[in-house]
Design a protein around this motif. Structure first.
Motif: not given
Length: 145
Positions: A139, A143-144
């Motif tokens: 995750k 997200d990055n």
């Protein structure tokens, strides 16, 4: 392709369940009955060191194989599978000598301490910890991006 992944994960889970299901008949472990009795005053069983160690190593190998199948097909990342192998092996290398010391000392460290250390030796507990860590890691990576 997704169905094949889930099928392989299911095979891994069923493999772990099968190991647990046949432990009484397939593995040499005189402490199964000792700990199942949950009686602190139960008689310490007689056993053969070599046979006990080899059976625990064999069981660890099987648990690790099925755990890595689960991890590999959940995340499809060879590097993460290698890291999981290292983590699982590291936990075993640390905990197994402690368990053998507990046996040598006839569980004088404490019944519950020995019981829980034994759980890390004979059960695939590290995979239960690794999977959530890797999901969180996945995750964070997503997200990055």
């Amino acid at each position: 392709m997704k169905m094949l992944r889930y099928f392989c994960v299911l095979i891994g889970v069923l493999g772990l369940v099968a190991i647990r299901g046949v432990e009484d008949h397939f593995f040499y472990d005189p402490f199964l009955i000792f700990f199942k009795s949950a009686n602190h005053s139960a008689t310490f069983p007689s056993f053969e060191w070599g046979k006990l160690v080899l059976n625990h190593l064999f069981r660890f190998g099987l648990n690790t194989l099925f755990s890595l199948i689960i991890i590999h097909f959940l995340f499809l990342d060879k590097e993460w599978t290698k890291q999981a192998l290292i983590l699982i092996t590291l936990v075993f290398v640390i905990v197994f000598p402690i368990y053998l010391l507990c046996i040598y000392d006839r569980f004088q460290f404490g019944y519950l301490f020995s019981f829980y250390v034994r759980r890390f030796v004979i059960q695939p507990l590290p995979v239960i910890l690794i999977i959530p860590i890797f999901y969180y890691r996945k995750k964070i990576v997503q997200d990055n991006l």
